[in-house]
Design an enzyme around this catalytic site. Structure first.
Site, mmCIF file in Angstrom:
data_model
loop_
_atom_site.group_PDB
_atom_site.id
_atom_site.type_symbol
_atom_site.label_atom_id
_atom_site.label_comp_id
_atom_site.label_asym_id
_atom_site.label_seq_id
_atom_site.Cartn_x
_atom_site.Cartn_y
_atom_site.Cartn_z
ATOM 1 N N ARG A 178 0.880 -1.211 -0.129
ATOM 2 C CA ARG A 178 0.214 -0.120 -0.038
ATOM 3 C C ARG A 178 0.705 1.370 -0.101
ATOM 4 O O ARG A 178 1.937 1.337 0.480
ATOM 5 C CB ARG A 178 -0.816 0.013 1.387
ATOM 6 C CG ARG A 178 -1.878 -1.059 1.209
ATOM 7 C CD ARG A 178 -3.055 -0.807 2.349
ATOM 8 N NE ARG A 178 -2.280 -1.008 3.554
ATOM 9 C CZ ARG A 178 -2.988 -0.737 4.793
ATOM 10 N NH1 ARG A 178 -4.114 -0.539 4.880
ATOM 11 N NH2 ARG A 178 -2.478 -0.964 5.791
ATOM 12 N N HIS A 237 8.154 0.086 3.466
ATOM 13 C CA HIS A 237 7.940 -1.042 3.929
ATOM 14 C C HIS A 237 8.733 -1.944 4.377
ATOM 15 O O HIS A 237 9.854 -1.858 3.637
ATOM 16 C CB HIS A 237 6.778 -1.757 2.905
ATOM 17 C CG HIS A 237 5.419 -1.133 2.699
ATOM 18 N ND1 HIS A 237 4.291 -1.227 3.918
ATOM 19 C CD2 HIS A 237 4.996 -0.536 1.720
ATOM 20 C CE1 HIS A 237 3.352 -0.464 3.419
ATOM 21 N NE2 HIS A 237 3.633 -0.161 2.160
ATOM 22 N N GLY A 238 8.712 -3.086 5.062
ATOM 23 C CA GLY A 238 9.511 -3.969 5.551
ATOM 24 C C GLY A 238 9.065 -5.376 5.641
ATOM 25 O O GLY A 238 7.954 -5.669 5.995
ATOM 26 N N CYS A 287 8.655 -1.995 8.959
ATOM 27 C CA CYS A 287 8.088 -3.405 9.779
ATOM 28 C C CYS A 287 9.279 -4.313 9.890
ATOM 29 O O CYS A 287 10.142 -4.423 8.912
ATOM 30 C CB CYS A 287 7.084 -3.962 9.373
ATOM 31 S SG CYS A 287 5.412 -3.152 9.961
#
Length: 416
Positions: A178, A237-238, A287
């Site tokens: 997203r 993001h991770g 993350c």
């Protein structure tokens, strides 16, 4: 504003940012001539324009408004019914004044004639300087530590180093990731913060995994010989990834991961010799996994326990077994024993990292606040402990920042 009032505002800033109702203050600030209309407009446009960003900018600008700025501000709080904050500031201000003795309060001591005569001086036993607490009440001791090359990294160059911020917001549809709404707010806060700490800041946005690696290689290949430090910030993001030393991976906008271990390895002594022996700092807002931490019950009345005004979003993606070979091969290739490396993660490995679409991530917002208040007097590890403590009490879901510290000395940022 005198130094005592300035220190008081910085100590109280977290509470003021949390509780200050700025919309009620504008007219009072104008009527007491603390600010002019164009100054109020600048404060209202600060950051994302949220109440918290406006409150933070108001407190920062208040320090520049003269010797009576704090008492006038307290009066404005009383005028607008914010009596608890007014009382809090007034009480702390009076306590600070009482704790500092003035010359008129000191009683002269009359020496007896028999002890006026100088005596033979005996050498004092040296006493060690306490450098364990991170905070220093003795300015002389702090400056002595800052200048001791055996105990602290010396950041004396101007500028002191490069800072690269990679801000991935928009991801391709095929990635299934997203849009990271609110990340631009984080990026701007960090750009300003590291600029104020005397870094040359470069921002690169929406990079694929390949372009992320190329940007990092380009930075590592520069000549850092005349600089003292290097900072890399990644907002993306991770996910989890297998590793030898540094966990986790961050995503490019194409949905392909780059392991944190690979990122750090780009700046090792072999790949980047001009940074040898110099601190290399990595801040990862992404993350560490997909678990949501509900926390455990404790007795607390802290205002930070309440959840933020809008629903936070995770920067989470599930662990992918396909990363195992990618990370393992890369780590085995040439990662030396790490030194002079500090990696700060926004969350504990395996858990999500929360981001508010309106005010940015919990981690970056708190990091910015803590650096603003304490970077002038505390070392990096002490600052990050404050960040971890503040973030850990936020929201319904919990988040616990952490770090991997391979620094050999204390690191104090250059703030003046």
């Amino acid at each position: 504003m005198d130094e005592a009032d300035r220190r008081l505002l910085r100590r109280c800033r977290l509470r003021l940012v949390e509780e200050l109702q700025v919309d009620q203050l504008w007219d009072a600030l104008l009527s007491r001539e603390l600010f002019r209309p164009h100054m109020i407009e600048d404060i209202q446009r600060a950051g994302s324009g949220s109440r918290r960003d406006q409150a933070r900018q108001l407190i920062i600008d208040l320090e520049t408004r003269g010797s009576q700025a704090l008492p006038l501000f307290i009066s404005c709080l009383e005028d607008t019914g914010q009596d608890m904050l007014a009382s809090f500031l007034r009480t702390n201000r009076q306590a600070a004044k009482l704790s500092k003795p003035t010359l008129e309060n000191l009683t002269p001591v009359v020496l007896r004639p028999e002890i006026r005569k100088p005596e033979v001086l005996r050498p004092e036993t040296p006493r060690p300087v306490d450098i364990g607490s991170g905070g220093f009440g003795d300015v002389g001791a702090l400056e002595s530590l800052r200048g001791n090359a055996d105990l602290a990294y010396i950041l004396s160059m101007e500028p002191c180093g490069h800072c690269l911020i990679i801000n991935n917001v928009n991801f391709c549809r095929e990635s299934g990731l997203r849009t990271r709404t609110g990340s631009n707010i984080d990026c701007e806060k960090l750009r300003r913060r590291f600029s104020s700490l005397h870094f040359m800041v470069e921002v690169k946005g929406d990079l694929t995994a390949k372009k992320m690696v190329l940007a990092l290689l380009e930075l590592a290949q520069q000549d850092h010989g005349a600089l003292d430090c290097c900072v890399v910030v990644i907002l993306s993001h991770g996910c989890q990834a297998s590793h030898l030393q540094f966990p986790g991976a961050v995503y490019g906008t194409d949905g392909c991961p780059v392991s944190v271990e690979k990122i750090v390895n780009i700046f090792n002594g072999t790949s980047c010799p001009s940074l040898g022996g110099k601190p290399k700092l990595f801040f990862i807002q992404a993350c560490g996994g997909e678990q949501k931490d509900h926390g455990f019950e404790v007795a607390s009345t802290s205002p930070e326990d309440e959840s933020p005004g809008s629903n936070p979003e995770p920067d989470a993606t599930p662990f992918q077994e396909g990363l195992r070979t990618f990370d393992q091969l890369d780590a085995i290739s040439s990662l030396p024993t790490p030194s002079d490396i500090f990696v700060s993660y926004s969350t504990f490995p395996g858990f999500v990292s929360w981001r508010d679409p309106k005010s940015g991530s919990w981690y970056v917002e708190t990091l910015d606040d803590i650096f603003e208040q304490w970077a002038h007097s505390e070392d990096l590890q002490s600052l990050l402990l404050r960040v971890a403590n503040a973030v850990s009490v936020k929201g319904i879901y919990k988040q616990m920042p952490g770090c991997f510290n391979f620094l050999r000395k204390k690191l104090f940022f250059k703030t003046s």
